[in-house]
Motif scaffolding. Structure first.
Motif, mmCIF file in Angstrom:
data_model
loop_
_atom_site.group_PDB
_atom_site.id
_atom_site.type_symbol
_atom_site.label_atom_id
_atom_site.label_comp_id
_atom_site.label_asym_id
_atom_site.label_seq_id
_atom_site.Cartn_x
_atom_site.Cartn_y
_atom_site.Cartn_z
ATOM 1 N N LYS A 25 6.541 5.478 -11.939
ATOM 2 C CA LYS A 25 7.783 4.733 -11.729
ATOM 3 C C LYS A 25 8.061 4.423 -10.260
ATOM 4 O O LYS A 25 8.559 3.349 -9.945
ATOM 5 N N PHE A 26 7.774 5.379 -9.377
ATOM 6 C CA PHE A 26 8.300 5.292 -8.016
ATOM 7 C C PHE A 26 7.258 5.250 -6.896
ATOM 8 O O PHE A 26 7.622 5.090 -5.743
ATOM 9 N N ARG A 27 5.968 5.396 -7.170
ATOM 10 C CA ARG A 27 5.006 5.611 -6.093
ATOM 11 C C ARG A 27 4.253 4.354 -5.680
ATOM 12 O O ARG A 27 3.358 4.414 -4.855
ATOM 13 N N ASP A 28 4.619 3.205 -6.173
ATOM 14 C CA ASP A 28 3.980 1.952 -5.749
ATOM 15 C C ASP A 28 4.665 1.510 -4.455
ATOM 16 O O ASP A 28 5.475 0.601 -4.429
ATOM 17 N N ILE A 29 4.310 2.179 -3.346
ATOM 18 C CA ILE A 29 5.124 2.125 -2.137
ATOM 19 C C ILE A 29 4.518 1.363 -0.962
ATOM 20 O O ILE A 29 5.161 1.198 0.058
ATOM 21 N N TYR A 30 3.303 0.920 -1.063
ATOM 22 C CA TYR A 30 2.651 0.341 0.101
ATOM 23 C C TYR A 30 3.095 -1.105 0.319
ATOM 24 O O TYR A 30 3.178 -1.887 -0.614
ATOM 25 N N PRO A 31 3.343 -1.478 1.566
ATOM 26 C CA PRO A 31 3.762 -2.858 1.848
ATOM 27 C C PRO A 31 2.595 -3.835 1.699
ATOM 28 O O PRO A 31 1.430 -3.438 1.768
ATOM 29 N N GLN A 32 2.903 -5.099 1.503
ATOM 30 C CA GLN A 32 1.858 -6.124 1.358
ATOM 31 C C GLN A 32 0.923 -6.151 2.563
ATOM 32 O O GLN A 32 -0.260 -6.418 2.425
ATOM 33 N N LEU A 33 1.437 -5.866 3.742
ATOM 34 C CA LEU A 33 0.608 -5.825 4.948
ATOM 35 C C LEU A 33 -0.565 -4.861 4.777
ATOM 36 O O LEU A 33 -1.672 -5.128 5.244
ATOM 37 N N PHE A 34 -0.324 -3.766 4.098
ATOM 38 C CA PHE A 34 -1.354 -2.762 3.818
ATOM 39 C C PHE A 34 -2.540 -3.404 3.100
ATOM 40 O O PHE A 34 -3.691 -3.257 3.508
ATOM 41 N N TYR A 35 -2.260 -4.163 2.055
ATOM 42 C CA TYR A 35 -3.314 -4.807 1.263
ATOM 43 C C TYR A 35 -3.975 -5.954 2.037
ATOM 44 O O TYR A 35 -5.180 -6.159 1.947
ATOM 45 N N HIS A 36 -3.188 -6.679 2.789
ATOM 46 C CA HIS A 36 -3.747 -7.802 3.553
ATOM 47 C C HIS A 36 -4.684 -7.333 4.664
ATOM 48 O O HIS A 36 -5.646 -8.029 4.990
ATOM 49 N N LYS A 37 -4.439 -6.155 5.208
ATOM 50 C CA LYS A 37 -5.358 -5.603 6.208
ATOM 51 C C LYS A 37 -6.715 -5.290 5.572
ATOM 52 O O LYS A 37 -7.753 -5.434 6.212
ATOM 53 N N ASN A 63 -2.823 -3.167 -7.298
ATOM 54 C CA ASN A 63 -2.301 -4.095 -6.297
ATOM 55 C C ASN A 63 -3.381 -4.979 -5.687
ATOM 56 O O ASN A 63 -3.079 -6.040 -5.150
ATOM 57 N N MET A 64 -4.623 -4.557 -5.778
ATOM 58 C CA MET A 64 -5.730 -5.340 -5.222
ATOM 59 C C MET A 64 -6.466 -6.140 -6.308
ATOM 60 O O MET A 64 -7.341 -6.937 -6.000
ATOM 61 N N TYR A 65 -6.106 -5.947 -7.547
ATOM 62 C CA TYR A 65 -6.832 -6.512 -8.688
ATOM 63 C C TYR A 65 -7.027 -8.027 -8.583
ATOM 64 O O TYR A 65 -8.112 -8.537 -8.850
ATOM 65 N N TYR A 66 -6.005 -8.745 -8.202
ATOM 66 C CA TYR A 66 -6.075 -10.211 -8.213
ATOM 67 C C TYR A 66 -6.874 -10.799 -7.044
ATOM 68 O O TYR A 66 -7.056 -12.003 -6.977
ATOM 69 N N ALA A 69 -12.094 -8.141 -7.046
ATOM 70 C CA ALA A 69 -13.129 -7.101 -7.121
ATOM 71 C C ALA A 69 -13.126 -6.458 -8.504
ATOM 72 O O ALA A 69 -12.129 -6.490 -9.229
ATOM 73 N N GLU A 70 -14.248 -5.860 -8.858
ATOM 74 C CA GLU A 70 -14.367 -5.047 -10.075
ATOM 75 C C GLU A 70 -14.050 -3.607 -9.682
ATOM 76 O O GLU A 70 -14.691 -3.041 -8.797
ATOM 77 N N TRP A 71 -13.067 -2.998 -10.331
ATOM 78 C CA TRP A 71 -12.562 -1.680 -9.931
ATOM 79 C C TRP A 71 -12.889 -0.590 -10.941
ATOM 80 O O TRP A 71 -12.775 -0.793 -12.141
ATOM 81 N N ILE A 72 -13.213 0.589 -10.414
ATOM 82 C CA ILE A 72 -13.281 1.834 -11.180
ATOM 83 C C ILE A 72 -12.438 2.841 -10.400
ATOM 84 O O ILE A 72 -12.630 3.010 -9.195
ATOM 85 N N GLY A 73 -11.502 3.487 -11.072
ATOM 86 C CA GLY A 73 -10.682 4.511 -10.431
ATOM 87 C C GLY A 73 -10.971 5.859 -11.056
ATOM 88 O O GLY A 73 -11.101 5.973 -12.277
ATOM 89 N N THR A 74 -11.077 6.885 -10.214
ATOM 90 C CA THR A 74 -11.287 8.246 -10.717
ATOM 91 C C THR A 74 -10.195 9.157 -10.166
ATOM 92 O O THR A 74 -9.688 8.953 -9.068
ATOM 93 N N ASP A 75 -9.853 10.156 -10.951
ATOM 94 C CA ASP A 75 -8.875 11.153 -10.513
ATOM 95 C C ASP A 75 -9.111 12.435 -11.293
ATOM 96 O O ASP A 75 -9.546 12.396 -12.450
#
Length: 182
Positions: A25-37, A63-66, A69-75
């Motif tokens: 709910k609350f952790r999507d916190i990075y500004p667009q500048l972060f992704y553009h860098k 946030n980078m999907y569009y 790139a083809e993404w795989i996330g692990t946790d």
């Protein structure tokens, strides 16, 4: 899954999975500048295969999907991955997620153009992980470590928050100062 790291909170066990619903709910916190860098460095773009370590609820891949790139996330946390899948499915994003610790990661050599670790690299056992990442990266592949830190001396809200935390927990270790890419 509980994690223990002797350098974090004096080795007290912690479990990110217990906060997964709130993270979603609350952790999507990075500004667009972060992704553009990231994009400005020609990373995580169309034609690249990217592995996101410690993906949590999938904030970085979603946030980078569009950008294509083809993404795989692990946790390591099953609950985090469940939330990542749910959030990605709600937006019809084709992102693959897997529950696994980074120390046990096992992808073939030369699989990824980019491997990312956002806000999590210090949790990993570097002696185990770094050689694996080296082998999983393609020739000229890039390891992208992303970190945004607490800046209590540059922001009134962050400073007041730190004062409040220290008032009730004087032994708290609060990170400071940095936003970097590697």
């Amino acid at each position: 899954m509980k994690m223990i790291n002797k350098t974090i909170d004096d080795g007290k066990a912690f479990d990110w999975g217990r906060t997964s619903t709130d993270y979603a709910k609350f952790r999507d916190i990075y500004p667009q500048l972060f992704y553009h860098k990231i994009i400005k460095r020609d990373l995580c773009i169309k034609g690249q295969k990217v592995l996101d370590l410690g993906t949590g609820t999938g904030v970085l891949p979603r946030n980078m999907y569009y950008f294509g790139a083809e993404w795989i996330g692990t946790d390591i946390s099953e609950n985090q991955i469940l939330q990542a899948r749910r959030l990605s499915n709600e937006q019809d994003m084709k992102i693959q997620y897997q529950v696994m610790s980074t120390e046990n990661i096992d992808f073939p050599d030369n699989t990824f153009d980019v491997i990312t670790a956002c806000q999590c690299f210090w949790y990993f056992d570097h002696e185990i992980v770094v050689p694996k990442l080296f082998h999983m990266l393609k020739n000229h592949g890039r390891l992208l470590l992303l970190y945004m830190a607490w800046l209590p001396f540059e922001d009134d809200i962050a400073g007041a928050s730190e004062e409040l935390i220290l008032k009730y927990n004087p032994t708290a270790r609060i990170a400071s100062v940095c936003f970097w890419f590697w």
